[in-house]
Design a protein around this motif. Structure first.
Motif, short mmCIF file in Angstrom:
data_model
loop_
_atom_site.label_atom_id
_atom_site.label_comp_id
_atom_site.label_asym_id
_atom_site.label_seq_id
_atom_site.Cartn_x
_atom_site.Cartn_y
_atom_site.Cartn_z
N CYS A 155 -1.33 4.50 -0.39
CA CYS A 155 -2.31 4.78 0.66
C CYS A 155 -1.82 5.90 1.56
N TRP B 132 -5.80 0.24 9.46
CA TRP B 132 -5.65 -1.20 9.27
C TRP B 132 -4.67 -1.80 10.27
N CYS C 64 0.83 -1.20 0.00
CA CYS C 64 0.00 0.00 0.00
C CYS C 64 0.87 1.25 0.00
N CYS D 91 -2.11 7.76 12.30
CA CYS D 91 -3.36 8.51 12.19
C CYS D 91 -3.20 9.97 12.56
N GLN E 24 -3.36 7.64 7.31
CA GLN E 24 -4.53 7.32 8.12
C GLN E 24 -5.10 5.95 7.76
N SER E 25 -5.11 5.62 6.48
CA SER E 25 -5.61 4.31 6.06
C SER E 25 -4.72 3.19 6.59
N LYS E 26 -3.42 3.38 6.42
CA LYS E 26 -2.49 2.38 6.96
C LYS E 26 -2.64 2.26 8.47
#
Length: 142
Positions: A44, A52, A41, A120, A47-49
């Motif tokens: 990405c 997850w 990713c 985040c 925040q997305s990482k």
């Protein structure tokens, strides 16, 4: 290996060891999933990482706690092994599971949740992302 009277004890204990090993392998697979997320990713945002990794970190903590408590194989607590002597020996002949990994899973899970929190907090776009600056929490740690 064991007396015929102890076959149920050995079978019950083997089932516990199998369940315990399945939970430990599930926790190990969480590590593989996080490595894939981090490597694959690349486009990405942080925040997305972070979301997850945090979710998988919480799952890893739960798996570690479950492996240490409810699924910890112990011949003393198998109801069909209550005679104490012969069946206890037959139970121990099956082999003891490795009890170190649940502790490692919990530590890794906590580290991943902390890393997710840092990810985040990072700035997603704009001049901060272009200049390589990070969020306020990461600045405190550097």
């Amino acid at each position: 290996m064991s007396d015929p009277d102890c076959s149920q004890c050995v079978s019950d204990y083997t089932d516990l060891v199998t369940s315990y090993n399945a939970v430990c392998w599930s926790a190990i697979s969480c590590t593989i999933i996080v490595i894939i997320i981090l490597k694959a990713c690349t486009d990405c945002d942080a925040q997305s990482k972070g979301a997850w990794i945090g979710l998988i970190g919480i799952l890893k903590i739960v798996l570690g706690v479950v492996a240490l408590t409810a699924l910890m194989p112990d011949c003393d607590h198998v109801s069909s092994c209550e005679d104490g002597g012969t069946c206890q020996q037959a139970c121990s002949d099956v082999g003891d599971p490795v009890v170190v990994y649940p502790y490692i899973a919990i530590v890794l899970g906590v580290l991943w949740v902390m890393r997710a929190f840092v990810l985040c907090q990072q700035q997603p776009t704009g001049s901060a992302a272009i200049n390589g600056e990070t969020g306020p929490l990461l600045k405190q740690w550097m």
